[in-house]
Design a protein around this motif. Sequence first.
Motif, short mmCIF file in Angstrom:
data_model
loop_
_atom_site.label_atom_id
_atom_site.label_comp_id
_atom_site.label_asym_id
_atom_site.label_seq_id
_atom_site.Cartn_x
_atom_site.Cartn_y
_atom_site.Cartn_z
N TYR A 66 0.80 -1.23 0.00
CA TYR A 66 0.00 0.00 0.00
C TYR A 66 0.83 1.28 0.00
CZ TYR A 66 -3.71 -3.24 1.28
OH TYR A 66 -4.60 -4.28 1.30
N THR A 96 -6.28 2.12 1.49
CA THR A 96 -5.36 1.41 2.38
C THR A 96 -6.03 1.18 3.72
OG1 THR A 96 -3.41 2.37 1.33
CG2 THR A 96 -3.12 1.52 3.55
N PRO A 97 -6.06 -0.06 4.21
CA PRO A 97 -6.67 -0.31 5.52
C PRO A 97 -5.85 0.32 6.64
CG PRO A 97 -5.62 -2.30 4.68
CD PRO A 97 -5.53 -1.27 3.59
N SER A 98 -6.50 0.64 7.74
CA SER A 98 -5.77 1.21 8.87
C SER A 98 -4.77 0.19 9.39
CB SER A 98 -6.73 1.66 9.97
OG SER A 98 -7.44 0.55 10.47
#
Length: 125
Positions: A66, A96-98
């Motif tokens: 990411y 983008t995931p945390s």
Amino acid sequence: YQARRELIAGFVPWDDPNYAVDEQWAWFHPYGQEFDADEVVEADLKLINHSPGSRTFQVKVHGSEYLTPEKDSASLSLKGGEQGRLKFRFRVAPGTPSGTQVYTASIRTGEVTLDHWIEGLVHIE
């Protein structure tokens, strides 16, 4: 400290044992940052040439799934004892995931190659 330098000098491939003693002769600044998805992260790679003479450092940065570097390589020539820096920018991918993303840098100078030698962290909110 001097005794430690002398002991280490016989075990390292460097022309100055401070490369093995000084854990921050190469580092990313800031080390950790917080960003959101789809933003640009900037980081300075700081270098100290502990060698008595000039040395060229070739750097390749590595992102993650990411985190993509805008340029992935650069070089810097420094005189003996001189400090310098290279600027790198990374794009945080949309969606983008945390969590925490890690980027690294490989450094090559002379006969020494150090793969993924240093790292920086980006925490995504």
